[in-house]
Design a protein around this motif. Structure first.
Motif, PDB file in Angstrom:
ATOM      1  N   UNK A 189      30.896  52.483  42.778  1.00  0.00           N
ATOM      2  CA  UNK A 189      30.579  53.153  44.037  1.00  0.00           C
ATOM      3  C   UNK A 189      29.516  52.365  44.802  1.00  0.00           C
ATOM      4  N   UNK A 190      28.978  51.328  44.178  1.00  0.00           N
ATOM      5  CA  UNK A 190      27.917  50.532  44.817  1.00  0.00           C
ATOM      6  C   UNK A 190      28.536  49.408  45.646  1.00  0.00           C
ATOM      7  N   UNK A 191      28.022  49.236  46.837  1.00  0.00           N
ATOM      8  CA  UNK A 191      28.623  48.244  47.737  1.00  0.00           C
ATOM      9  C   UNK A 191      27.659  47.155  48.191  1.00  0.00           C
ATOM     10  N   UNK A 192      26.431  47.155  47.636  1.00  0.00           N
ATOM     11  CA  UNK A 192      25.473  46.148  48.072  1.00  0.00           C
ATOM     12  C   UNK A 192      25.854  44.769  47.534  1.00  0.00           C
ATOM     13  N   UNK A 193      25.480  43.747  48.265  1.00  0.00           N
ATOM     14  CA  UNK A 193      25.774  42.371  47.855  1.00  0.00           C
ATOM     15  C   UNK A 193      25.121  42.060  46.517  1.00  0.00           C
ATOM     16  N   UNK A 194      23.888  42.525  46.311  1.00  0.00           N
ATOM     17  CA  UNK A 194      23.180  42.251  45.057  1.00  0.00           C
ATOM     18  C   UNK A 194      23.926  42.820  43.853  1.00  0.00           C
ATOM     19  N   UNK A 195      24.450  44.044  44.005  1.00  0.00           N
ATOM     20  CA  UNK A 195      25.196  44.658  42.906  1.00  0.00           C
ATOM     21  C   UNK A 195      26.465  43.870  42.612  1.00  0.00           C
ATOM     22  N   UNK A 196      27.154  43.441  43.652  1.00  0.00           N
ATOM     23  CA  UNK A 196      28.389  42.685  43.468  1.00  0.00           C
ATOM     24  C   UNK A 196      28.112  41.349  42.771  1.00  0.00           C
ATOM     25  N   UNK A 197      27.068  40.688  43.198  1.00  0.00           N
ATOM     26  CA  UNK A 197      26.704  39.413  42.578  1.00  0.00           C
ATOM     27  C   UNK A 197      26.333  39.623  41.113  1.00  0.00           C
ATOM     28  N   UNK A 198      25.576  40.690  40.834  1.00  0.00           N
ATOM     29  CA  UNK A 198      25.178  40.984  39.449  1.00  0.00           C
ATOM     30  C   UNK A 198      26.386  41.254  38.562  1.00  0.00           C
ATOM     31  N   UNK A 199      27.380  41.959  39.109  1.00  0.00           N
ATOM     32  CA  UNK A 199      28.601  42.243  38.359  1.00  0.00           C
ATOM     33  C   UNK A 199      29.318  40.959  37.972  1.00  0.00           C
ATOM     34  N   UNK A 200      29.476  40.084  38.932  1.00  0.00           N
ATOM     35  CA  UNK A 200      30.190  38.837  38.671  1.00  0.00           C
ATOM     36  C   UNK A 200      29.418  37.978  37.674  1.00  0.00           C
ATOM     37  N   UNK A 201      28.100  37.984  37.782  1.00  0.00           N
ATOM     38  CA  UNK A 201      27.283  37.207  36.844  1.00  0.00           C
ATOM     39  C   UNK A 201      27.312  37.805  35.442  1.00  0.00           C
ATOM     40  N   UNK A 202      27.529  39.125  35.352  1.00  0.00           N
ATOM     41  CA  UNK A 202      27.584  39.781  34.044  1.00  0.00           C
ATOM     42  C   UNK A 202      28.904  39.511  33.336  1.00  0.00           C
ATOM     43  N   UNK A 203      29.882  38.981  34.084  1.00  0.00           N
ATOM     44  CA  UNK A 203      31.142  38.633  33.436  1.00  0.00           C
ATOM     45  C   UNK A 203      32.378  39.288  34.017  1.00  0.00           C
ATOM     46  N   UNK A 204      32.220  40.100  35.071  1.00  0.00           N
ATOM     47  CA  UNK A 204      33.385  40.719  35.693  1.00  0.00           C
ATOM     48  C   UNK A 204      34.204  39.655  36.434  1.00  0.00           C
ATOM     49  N   UNK A 205      35.529  39.818  36.415  1.00  0.00           N
ATOM     50  CA  UNK A 205      36.399  38.907  37.152  1.00  0.00           C
ATOM     51  C   UNK A 205      36.607  39.363  38.588  1.00  0.00           C
ATOM     52  N   UNK A 206      36.498  40.665  38.816  1.00  0.00           N
ATOM     53  CA  UNK A 206      36.677  41.214  40.154  1.00  0.00           C
ATOM     54  C   UNK A 206      36.090  42.620  40.154  1.00  0.00           C
ATOM     55  N   UNK A 207      35.948  43.218  41.339  1.00  0.00           N
ATOM     56  CA  UNK A 207      35.431  44.572  41.446  1.00  0.00           C
ATOM     57  C   UNK A 207      36.111  45.257  42.622  1.00  0.00           C
TER      58      UNK A 207
END
Length: 223
Positions: free
Chosen positions: A82-100
């Motif tokens: 439910x989070x849409x901030x750029x920082x959250x998206x970047x953190x997700x990808x850095x944590x290992x997610x392939x997409x969100x």
């Protein structure tokens, strides 16, 4: 294709499972991150994709992503958030997610994201497979044998695709079950044998020669 869905919102989970199952995906469902981490660690080779909610009762998607990647689990992970901030998206990808995907989302977009992710596995598998007289297109879900279209159910299509990806190899029956059915199906069930029998009939009179039974082991698709 087999998917692990980690989502604690019951209504959304049931809706996604129904929609994905109708399109031929085998879906297992968990509601917490710690059991999901354990499942992905133990059965990493039995899933093609994980769909992971970011907010879970016992932990969060960031921790699940990081933990499974630290364990060497490489299967694709699509995060729902439910989070849409750029920082959250970047953190997700850095944590290992392939997409969100940001909630709320359209189911058709989810399907498109899944297809896009699965087009870039470690071992590239083309959308169209040709083995001997058989041509199978994963995008259109159409199969032809020597120019004649075969009308298959979703499970039959999944089985044939799996066989065509491993021509001439002896495939264990349990591996077929793991690929096309949910986690709680018993290996003692004859459901695989029934679907293989039906697939052989649709292939033609020589179906038993195309998909051979290897007694005590499984099957062999003869190219």
């Amino acid at each position: 294709m087999r998917i692990l869905l980690i989502e604690d919102e019951e209504k959304l989970a049931q809706s996604l499972m129904r929609g994905l199952s109708k399109r031929g995906y085998a879906v297992d469902h968990l509601t917490e991150g710690k059991p999901a981490t354990e499942r992905l660690s133990l059965y990493r080779n039995e899933y093609d994709l994980a769909i992971l909610d970011l907010t879970l009762p016992d932990t969060d998607g960031f921790a699940v992503c990081k933990n499974v990647r630290d364990m060497g689990v490489t299967l694709p992970i699509l995060v729902l958030t439910a989070r849409s901030s750029v920082d959250d998206k970047v953190s997700l990808l850095r944590a290992g997610a392939d997409d969100y995907m940001v909630k709320p989302f359209a189911f058709q977009e989810l399907l498109a994201r899944i297809q896009a992710i699965m087009r870039r596995p470690e071992e590239i598998v083309p959308d169209e497979l040709t083995v001997g007289e058989f041509t199978l297109n994963k995008t259109t879900h159409r199969v032809f044998r020597d120019g004649t279209e075969l009308i298959l159910t979703l499970k039959e299509f999944m089985l044939l695709e799996y066989f065509m990806r491993h021509p001439n190899q002896v495939i264990k029956r349990d591996d077929v079950l793991d690929h096309a059915w949910e986690f709680d199906f018993s290996s003692l069930s004859n459901i695989v044998d029934v679907h293989v029998k039906n697939l052989r009939k649709k292939i033609g009179n020589d179906g038993n020669e195309i998909i051979k039974t290897v007694r005590g082991v499984g099957y062999q698709f003869m190219a």
